[in-house]
Scaffold this active site. Structure first.
Site, PDB file in Angstrom:
ATOM      1  N   SER A 138       0.936  -1.402  -0.258  1.00  0.00           N
ATOM      2  CA  SER A 138      -0.035  -0.033   0.021  1.00  0.00           C
ATOM      3  C   SER A 138       0.962   1.221  -0.168  1.00  0.00           C
ATOM      4  O   SER A 138       2.009   1.126   0.450  1.00  0.00           O
ATOM      5  CB  SER A 138      -0.900   0.065   1.219  1.00  0.00           C
ATOM      6  OG  SER A 138      -1.456   1.313   1.641  1.00  0.00           O
TER       7      SER A 138
ATOM      8  N   TYR B 247      -2.356  -1.435  10.410  1.00  0.00           N
ATOM      9  CA  TYR B 247      -2.341  -1.457   9.023  1.00  0.00           C
ATOM     10  C   TYR B 247      -0.970  -0.660   8.275  1.00  0.00           C
ATOM     11  O   TYR B 247      -0.366  -1.442   7.400  1.00  0.00           O
ATOM     12  CB  TYR B 247      -3.755  -0.645   8.217  1.00  0.00           C
ATOM     13  CG  TYR B 247      -3.804  -0.628   6.737  1.00  0.00           C
ATOM     14  CD1 TYR B 247      -4.280  -1.834   6.203  1.00  0.00           C
ATOM     15  CD2 TYR B 247      -3.255   0.255   5.865  1.00  0.00           C
ATOM     16  CE1 TYR B 247      -4.498  -1.964   4.956  1.00  0.00           C
ATOM     17  CE2 TYR B 247      -3.217   0.091   4.617  1.00  0.00           C
ATOM     18  CZ  TYR B 247      -4.061  -1.029   4.103  1.00  0.00           C
ATOM     19  OH  TYR B 247      -4.119  -1.269   2.712  1.00  0.00           O
TER      20      TYR B 247
HETATM   21  P1  NAD Z   1     -11.248  -6.375  -0.418  1.00  0.00           P
HETATM   22  O1  NAD Z   1     -11.775  -6.174   1.084  1.00  0.00           O
HETATM   23  O2  NAD Z   1     -11.939  -6.180  -1.685  1.00  0.00           O
HETATM   24  O3  NAD Z   1     -10.108  -7.527  -0.547  1.00  0.00           O
HETATM   25  C1  NAD Z   1      -9.634  -7.980   0.682  1.00  0.00           C
HETATM   26  C2  NAD Z   1      -9.658  -9.603   0.392  1.00  0.00           C
HETATM   27  O4  NAD Z   1      -8.893 -10.219   1.215  1.00  0.00           O
HETATM   28  C3  NAD Z   1     -11.039 -10.226   0.178  1.00  0.00           C
HETATM   29  O5  NAD Z   1     -11.045 -10.985  -0.892  1.00  0.00           O
HETATM   30  C4  NAD Z   1     -11.112 -10.775   1.722  1.00  0.00           C
HETATM   31  O6  NAD Z   1     -12.028 -12.000   1.618  1.00  0.00           O
HETATM   32  C5  NAD Z   1      -9.743 -11.233   1.794  1.00  0.00           C
HETATM   33  N1  NAD Z   1      -9.314 -11.553   3.153  1.00  0.00           N
HETATM   34  C6  NAD Z   1      -9.365 -10.962   4.499  1.00  0.00           C
HETATM   35  N2  NAD Z   1      -9.263 -11.683   5.341  1.00  0.00           N
HETATM   36  C7  NAD Z   1      -8.815 -12.831   4.836  1.00  0.00           C
HETATM   37  C8  NAD Z   1      -8.034 -13.912   5.551  1.00  0.00           C
HETATM   38  N3  NAD Z   1      -8.042 -14.031   7.025  1.00  0.00           N
HETATM   39  N4  NAD Z   1      -7.775 -15.258   4.664  1.00  0.00           N
HETATM   40  C9  NAD Z   1      -7.871 -14.923   3.360  1.00  0.00           C
HETATM   41  N5  NAD Z   1      -8.495 -13.943   2.665  1.00  0.00           N
HETATM   42  C10 NAD Z   1      -8.967 -12.783   3.381  1.00  0.00           C
HETATM   43  O7  NAD Z   1     -10.149  -4.863  -0.679  1.00  0.00           O
HETATM   44  P2  NAD Z   1      -9.312  -4.842  -1.531  1.00  0.00           P
HETATM   45  O8  NAD Z   1      -9.006  -3.298  -1.793  1.00  0.00           O
HETATM   46  O9  NAD Z   1      -9.296  -5.475  -2.738  1.00  0.00           O
HETATM   47  O10 NAD Z   1      -7.624  -5.088  -0.682  1.00  0.00           O
HETATM   48  C11 NAD Z   1      -6.814  -6.017  -1.453  1.00  0.00           C
HETATM   49  C12 NAD Z   1      -5.233  -5.914  -0.908  1.00  0.00           C
HETATM   50  O11 NAD Z   1      -5.080  -4.401  -1.419  1.00  0.00           O
HETATM   51  C13 NAD Z   1      -5.300  -5.611   0.570  1.00  0.00           C
HETATM   52  O12 NAD Z   1      -3.862  -6.158   1.110  1.00  0.00           O
HETATM   53  C14 NAD Z   1      -5.398  -4.229   0.694  1.00  0.00           C
HETATM   54  O13 NAD Z   1      -4.420  -3.716   2.008  1.00  0.00           O
HETATM   55  C15 NAD Z   1      -4.535  -3.499  -0.590  1.00  0.00           C
HETATM   56  N6  NAD Z   1      -4.667  -2.178  -0.858  1.00  0.00           N
HETATM   57  C16 NAD Z   1      -5.948  -1.515  -0.988  1.00  0.00           C
HETATM   58  C17 NAD Z   1      -6.096  -0.423  -1.412  1.00  0.00           C
HETATM   59  C18 NAD Z   1      -7.241   0.252  -1.842  1.00  0.00           C
HETATM   60  O14 NAD Z   1      -7.385   1.515  -1.947  1.00  0.00           O
HETATM   61  N7  NAD Z   1      -8.402  -0.379  -2.068  1.00  0.00           N
HETATM   62  C19 NAD Z   1      -5.027   0.603  -1.385  1.00  0.00           C
HETATM   63  C20 NAD Z   1      -3.670   0.031  -0.704  1.00  0.00           C
HETATM   64  C21 NAD Z   1      -3.735  -1.422  -0.585  1.00  0.00           C
END
Ligand code: NAD
Length: 269
Positions: free
Chosen positions: A152, A165
């Site tokens: 991130s 986080y």
């Molecule tokens: P999201 O909530 O759609 O995806 C998160 C995924 O992780 C989901 O599929 C959820 O089921 C899974 N998950 C959560 N706990 C889990 C566990 N214990 N075991 C297995 N799977 C688990 O959100 P996203 O934005 O797609 O996030 C994906 C990644 O991207 C994350 O690591 C997040 O920190 C990172 N990220 C997202 C953003 C953003 O703005 N969306 C920005 C920076 C980083």
């Protein structure tokens, strides 16, 4: 993208958002994708269908496989079983994408220990344990394996109210560099992508509220949030044969968010 056809890929947290887009993109590139879900196989169904649609188009069958695979990445036993299942069903594992992640909001002096541990255990410890299991497989089978961590912008930007986080993503930056250095001479590459604000369910607090979305986007130099597909494109590139000399790097994909946006207008001489 060069070198992805026929590769066997595991994407954690692939039921929604960025993980879903990554799984679909790999299938589109002709790779077999293991789609990790935490609770119910139904949760992986949309990703399976989208992946197969992209891979095969109108054909009823094609060479690509999309396999739902259970695993809570905060549980060591689940991770071991998950990696074993992928190897058993696909014959091997070539690419691991550590994408699963959560965030919780609390003032740092009030955060409950269990809540802190939950975030670290999923985002950082889980990513490490998945990497450990993948690397054992790569080494035992002389595979030039690839690991991509989904970090991130908060790998480097401090985030008040989200200390667990921020720590998890800061740690992920060092996880990437340490593993990259340790296994570079075994032909294993380890890199991260660092998304900025991206339109996914993790941001449900603002993506469906036009005022809140406009407020978020006003802070981004490119004045818009990113899409999961833009993140997936970078993962495909870093995993491909176009990136064979890149290791230990974090690629920030953030519309300029890490460029100190408040300096876009001079405020000091
Ligand atoms: P999201 O909530 O759609 O995806 C998160 C995924 O992780 C989901 O599929 C959820 O089921 C899974 N998950 C959560 N706990 C889990 C566990 N214990 N075991 C297995 N799977 C688990 O959100 P996203 O934005 O797609 O996030 C994906 C990644 O991207 C994350 O690591 C997040 O920190 C990172 N990220 C997202 C953003 C953003 O703005 N969306 C920005 C920076 C980083």
């Amino acid at each position: 993208m060069k070198g992805l056809t026929g590769k066997n890929v595991l994407v954690t947290g692939a039921t929604s958002g960025i993980g879903q887009a990554i799984a679909v993109r790999f299938a589109e590139e002709g790779a077999n994708v293991a789609i990790n879900y935490r609770r119910s196989p139904e949760d992986a169904q949309d990703t399976v269908e989208m992946a197969m649609q992209k891979a095969c188009g109108k054909l009823e069958k094609c060479g690509v496989k999309a396999l739902p695979v259970q695993g809570d990445v905060s549980k060591e036993e689940d991770i071991i079983n998950m990696v074993n299942t992928v190897v058993e069903k696909f014959g091997s594992l070539d690419i691991l994408v550590n994408n699963a992640g959560i965030q919780t909001e609390s003032p740092s002096h009030e955060i409950k220990t269990e809540e802190f541990d939950r975030v670290i255990n999923i985002n950082l410890r889980g990513a490490y344990l998945c990497a450990r299991e993948a690397i054992k497989h790569f080494l035992n089978n002389k595979i030039n394996g690839i690991i991509i961590n989904v970090s991130s912008v908060h790998e480097i930007i401090p985030r008040p109210l989200y200390v667990s986080y921020s720590i998890s993503k800061g740690g992920m930056g060092n996880l990437t560099k340490t593993l990259a250095l340790e296994y570079a001479d075994s032909g294993i590459r380890v890199n991260s992508i660092a998304p900025g604000a991206t339109i996914t369910p993790i941001n449900s607090a603002w993506i469906d509220d036009p005022d809140a979305k406009a407020a978020v986007e006003s802070n981004i130099p490119m004045k818009r949030a990113g899409t999961p597909e833009e993140m997936a494109a970078a993962v495909a590139f870093l995993s491909s044969d176009e990136a064979t000399y890149i290791t230990g790097q974090t690629l920030f994909i953030d519309g300029g968010l890490t460029l100190y946006p408040s300096f876009s207008e001079p405020w000091t001489s």
